[in-house]
Design a protein around this motif. Structure first.
Motif, PDB file in Angstrom:
ATOM      1  N   THR A  17       4.903  13.826   0.519  1.00 38.97           N
ATOM      2  CA  THR A  17       5.187  14.814  -0.533  1.00 38.97           C
ATOM      3  C   THR A  17       5.627  14.129  -1.815  1.00 38.97           C
ATOM      4  O   THR A  17       5.605  14.726  -2.874  1.00 38.97           O
ATOM      5  CB  THR A  17       6.283  15.799  -0.092  1.00 38.97           C
ATOM      6  N   PHE A  18       6.021  12.864  -1.748  1.00 39.02           N
ATOM      7  CA  PHE A  18       6.551  12.162  -2.903  1.00 39.02           C
ATOM      8  C   PHE A  18       5.607  11.084  -3.431  1.00 39.02           C
ATOM      9  O   PHE A  18       5.449  10.929  -4.629  1.00 39.02           O
ATOM     10  CB  PHE A  18       7.905  11.552  -2.539  1.00 39.02           C
ATOM     11  N   LEU A  19       4.990  10.308  -2.549  1.00 42.20           N
ATOM     12  CA  LEU A  19       4.164   9.182  -2.969  1.00 42.20           C
ATOM     13  C   LEU A  19       2.845   9.142  -2.210  1.00 42.20           C
ATOM     14  O   LEU A  19       2.750   9.633  -1.089  1.00 42.20           O
ATOM     15  CB  LEU A  19       4.884   7.853  -2.717  1.00 42.20           C
ATOM     16  N   ARG A  20       1.861   8.515  -2.840  1.00 38.20           N
ATOM     17  CA  ARG A  20       0.591   8.211  -2.185  1.00 38.20           C
ATOM     18  C   ARG A  20       0.383   6.707  -2.249  1.00 38.20           C
ATOM     19  O   ARG A  20       0.659   6.093  -3.269  1.00 38.20           O
ATOM     20  CB  ARG A  20      -0.586   8.874  -2.902  1.00 38.20           C
ATOM     21  N   ALA A  21      -0.163   6.151  -1.179  1.00 42.07           N
ATOM     22  CA  ALA A  21      -0.589   4.754  -1.217  1.00 42.07           C
ATOM     23  C   ALA A  21      -2.064   4.750  -1.590  1.00 42.07           C
ATOM     24  O   ALA A  21      -2.847   5.544  -1.083  1.00 42.07           O
ATOM     25  CB  ALA A  21      -0.367   4.087   0.136  1.00 42.07           C
ATOM     26  N   GLU A  22      -2.417   3.863  -2.518  1.00 38.91           N
ATOM     27  CA  GLU A  22      -3.781   3.800  -3.025  1.00 38.91           C
ATOM     28  C   GLU A  22      -4.238   2.349  -2.999  1.00 38.91           C
ATOM     29  O   GLU A  22      -3.448   1.440  -3.254  1.00 38.91           O
ATOM     30  CB  GLU A  22      -3.781   4.333  -4.463  1.00 38.91           C
ATOM     31  N   GLN A  23      -5.519   2.119  -2.668  1.00 34.39           N
ATOM     32  CA  GLN A  23      -6.103   0.791  -2.755  1.00 34.39           C
ATOM     33  C   GLN A  23      -7.008   0.719  -3.970  1.00 34.39           C
ATOM     34  O   GLN A  23      -7.731   1.672  -4.265  1.00 34.39           O
ATOM     35  CB  GLN A  23      -6.933   0.468  -1.510  1.00 34.39           C
ATOM     36  N   LEU A  24      -6.955  -0.416  -4.677  1.00 36.41           N
ATOM     37  CA  LEU A  24      -7.818  -0.667  -5.829  1.00 36.41           C
ATOM     38  C   LEU A  24      -8.661  -1.900  -5.541  1.00 36.41           C
ATOM     39  O   LEU A  24      -8.116  -2.947  -5.199  1.00 36.41           O
ATOM     40  CB  LEU A  24      -6.985  -0.951  -7.085  1.00 36.41           C
ATOM     41  N   ASP A  25      -9.973  -1.787  -5.661  1.00 38.73           N
ATOM     42  CA  ASP A  25     -10.848  -2.948  -5.591  1.00 38.73           C
ATOM     43  C   ASP A  25     -11.026  -3.458  -7.021  1.00 38.73           C
ATOM     44  O   ASP A  25     -11.609  -2.770  -7.855  1.00 38.73           O
ATOM     45  CB  ASP A  25     -12.206  -2.574  -4.981  1.00 38.73           C
ATOM     46  N   LEU A  26     -10.512  -4.660  -7.302  1.00 34.68           N
ATOM     47  CA  LEU A  26     -10.478  -5.203  -8.659  1.00 34.68           C
ATOM     48  C   LEU A  26     -11.360  -6.437  -8.794  1.00 34.68           C
ATOM     49  O   LEU A  26     -11.529  -7.192  -7.840  1.00 34.68           O
ATOM     50  CB  LEU A  26      -9.050  -5.599  -9.032  1.00 34.68           C
ATOM     51  N   ARG A  33     -12.502 -11.363  -6.995  1.00 37.38           N
ATOM     52  CA  ARG A  33     -12.331  -9.961  -6.560  1.00 37.38           C
ATOM     53  C   ARG A  33     -11.230  -9.889  -5.521  1.00 37.38           C
ATOM     54  O   ARG A  33     -11.140 -10.744  -4.644  1.00 37.38           O
ATOM     55  CB  ARG A  33     -13.642  -9.430  -5.991  1.00 37.38           C
ATOM     56  N   ARG A  34     -10.392  -8.855  -5.640  1.00 41.38           N
ATOM     57  CA  ARG A  34      -9.283  -8.633  -4.705  1.00 41.38           C
ATOM     58  C   ARG A  34      -9.069  -7.144  -4.520  1.00 41.38           C
ATOM     59  O   ARG A  34      -9.392  -6.339  -5.400  1.00 41.38           O
ATOM     60  CB  ARG A  34      -7.974  -9.215  -5.254  1.00 41.38           C
ATOM     61  N   THR A  35      -8.471  -6.786  -3.397  1.00 42.47           N
ATOM     62  CA  THR A  35      -8.022  -5.420  -3.159  1.00 42.47           C
ATOM     63  C   THR A  35      -6.507  -5.411  -3.269  1.00 42.47           C
ATOM     64  O   THR A  35      -5.830  -6.192  -2.592  1.00 42.47           O
ATOM     65  CB  THR A  35      -8.473  -4.916  -1.769  1.00 42.47           C
ATOM     66  N   TYR A  36      -5.988  -4.562  -4.159  1.00 40.49           N
ATOM     67  CA  TYR A  36      -4.551  -4.399  -4.342  1.00 40.49           C
ATOM     68  C   TYR A  36      -4.162  -3.022  -3.812  1.00 40.49           C
ATOM     69  O   TYR A  36      -4.945  -2.083  -3.867  1.00 40.49           O
ATOM     70  CB  TYR A  36      -4.173  -4.455  -5.830  1.00 40.49           C
ATOM     71  N   GLU A  37      -2.943  -2.909  -3.314  1.00 36.47           N
ATOM     72  CA  GLU A  37      -2.400  -1.614  -2.927  1.00 36.47           C
ATOM     73  C   GLU A  37      -1.237  -1.286  -3.841  1.00 36.47           C
ATOM     74  O   GLU A  37      -0.509  -2.181  -4.277  1.00 36.47           O
ATOM     75  CB  GLU A  37      -1.935  -1.626  -1.471  1.00 36.47           C
ATOM     76  N   ARG A  38      -1.094  -0.001  -4.143  1.00 39.47           N
ATOM     77  CA  ARG A  38       0.028   0.432  -4.966  1.00 39.47           C
ATOM     78  C   ARG A  38       0.471   1.813  -4.500  1.00 39.47           C
ATOM     79  O   ARG A  38      -0.306   2.561  -3.913  1.00 39.47           O
ATOM     80  CB  ARG A  38      -0.324   0.449  -6.446  1.00 39.47           C
ATOM     81  N   LEU A  39       1.723   2.129  -4.775  1.00 37.93           N
ATOM     82  CA  LEU A  39       2.255   3.461  -4.534  1.00 37.93           C
ATOM     83  C   LEU A  39       2.064   4.262  -5.803  1.00 37.93           C
ATOM     84  O   LEU A  39       2.453   3.828  -6.884  1.00 37.93           O
ATOM     85  CB  LEU A  39       3.737   3.405  -4.163  1.00 37.93           C
ATOM     86  N   LYS A  40       1.443   5.405  -5.666  1.00 38.65           N
ATOM     87  CA  LYS A  40       1.122   6.247  -6.816  1.00 38.65           C
ATOM     88  C   LYS A  40       2.020   7.475  -6.783  1.00 38.65           C
ATOM     89  O   LYS A  40       1.988   8.249  -5.838  1.00 38.65           O
ATOM     90  CB  LYS A  40      -0.355   6.644  -6.751  1.00 38.65           C
ATOM     91  N   SER A  41       2.819   7.644  -7.810  1.00 37.74           N
ATOM     92  CA  SER A  41       3.753   8.767  -7.874  1.00 37.74           C
ATOM     93  C   SER A  41       3.017  10.074  -8.129  1.00 37.74           C
ATOM     94  O   SER A  41       2.019  10.105  -8.838  1.00 37.74           O
ATOM     95  CB  SER A  41       4.764   8.555  -8.995  1.00 37.74           C
ATOM     96  N   HIS A  42       3.532  11.124  -7.544  1.00 38.15           N
ATOM     97  CA  HIS A  42       3.084  12.475  -7.881  1.00 38.15           C
ATOM     98  C   HIS A  42       3.896  12.939  -9.078  1.00 38.15           C
ATOM     99  O   HIS A  42       4.977  12.447  -9.334  1.00 38.15           O
ATOM    100  CB  HIS A  42       3.352  13.447  -6.713  1.00 38.15           C
ATOM    101  N   GLY A  43       3.431  13.877  -9.788  1.00 35.71           N
ATOM    102  CA  GLY A  43       4.239  14.473 -10.839  1.00 35.71           C
ATOM    103  C   GLY A  43       3.933  13.954 -12.221  1.00 35.71           C
ATOM    104  O   GLY A  43       2.948  13.268 -12.457  1.00 35.71           O
ATOM    105  N   LEU A  44       4.828  14.262 -13.136  1.00 37.51           N
ATOM    106  CA  LEU A  44       4.601  14.086 -14.557  1.00 37.51           C
ATOM    107  C   LEU A  44       5.478  13.003 -15.173  1.00 37.51           C
ATOM    108  O   LEU A  44       5.568  12.900 -16.384  1.00 37.51           O
ATOM    109  CB  LEU A  44       4.875  15.420 -15.252  1.00 37.51           C
TER     110      LEU A  44
END
Length: 185
Positions: A17-26, A33-44
Motif C-alpha cells: 500500500t506504500f511502496l512498489r519495487a520496480e526493475q529498470l533495464d538500463l 547494460r544493467r538491471t537496477y531495482e528501486r522502490l517507487k513511492s505512491h502518491g504526490l
C-alpha cells in the motif's frame, strides 16, 4: 556532465500500500547494460516541516517509528494529498501533528531519502509566524511536541532517539537559511 542511461524496460516486481519495487533495464553511455531495482513511492510527494515557534526555537515531535520499533524525535512530516501544494500540505500536517498553523511558509529545498534505489522526495518547508490551530490527523495517538533551540542543534543530533536523516538535514538547512548563509533552492 555524464549522459543518462537509456531505460530499455521497466517492470513492477512487488507492491504494497506504500511502496512498489520496480526493475529498470538500463544502458549506460559506454554501452554497458544493467538491471537496477528501486522502490517507487505512491502518491504526490511529501513535506518535512521546520516549525519555528519563535526566532530561535523549533518544534519537534516524538513519534513512533515502526521501522525501528521505538520513538524518534524529529520534525513533523507527511505525504501530500491530491491537489495540494507543498505549502498547503505542510500547513495541514503542521496543524495535525503539532497543533499550529503558519502564516509564513518557505520551501527551502527538496530531500531524497536514498536516491540510488528510491524515488521518494520531500519538500523542506520552513514554517514561521505560527498560530494555534489543530486538525484531526491520522496519528494513532497525540504526538508529544518538544521545543528545541536551534543554537543547541549539536546536542540534539547526539541523542540516540534522533537518527532520521531528513530531519537532521532539514534542521541544518533551516538554521543556515535563517542565518542568511543559504538561499532558497
Amino acid at each position: 556532465m555524464a549522459k543518462l542511461p537509456i531505460i530499455h524496460a521497466r517492470r513492477d516486481v512487488a507492491q504494497s500500500t506504500f511502496l512498489r519495487a520496480e526493475q529498470l533495464d538500463l544502458e549506460f553511455s559506454n554501452g554497458e547494460r544493467r538491471t537496477y531495482e528501486r522502490l517507487k513511492s505512491h502518491g504526490l510527494g511529501a513535506v518535512i516541516i521546520v516549525p519555528m515557534i519563535d526566532a530561535e526555537t523549533v518544534l519537534l515531535v516524538n513519534e513512533y517509528a515502526a521501522g525501528l520499533g521505538r520513538f524518534e524525535l524529529g520534525l513533523p512530516k507527511g505525504r501530500l494529498d491530491q491537489d495540494e501544494t507543498a505549502e498547503q500540505g505542510a500547513n495541514r500536517e503542521l496543524k495535525e501533528e503539532v497543533g499550529y498553523g503558519a502564516n509564513r511558509l518557505t520551501i527551502l529545498h527538496n530531500l531524497s531519502l536514498a536516491p540510488a534505489y528510491m524515488t521518494h522526495m520531500a519538500h523542506v518547508v520552513l514554517a514561521q509566524d505560527l498560530y494555534p490551530e489543530r486538525l484531526e490527523g491520522d496519528e494513532p495517538e497525540p504526538l508529544e511536541v518538544v521545543h528545541w533551540k536551534l543554537a543547541d542543534l549539536h546536542e540534539l543530533i547526539s541523542r540516540d532517539d534522533v537518527t532520521e536523516g531528513r530531519s537532521i538535514a532539514a534542521l541544518f538547512m533551516a538554521r543556515e537559511y535563517l542565518a542568511g548563509r543559504m538561499h532558497r533552492a
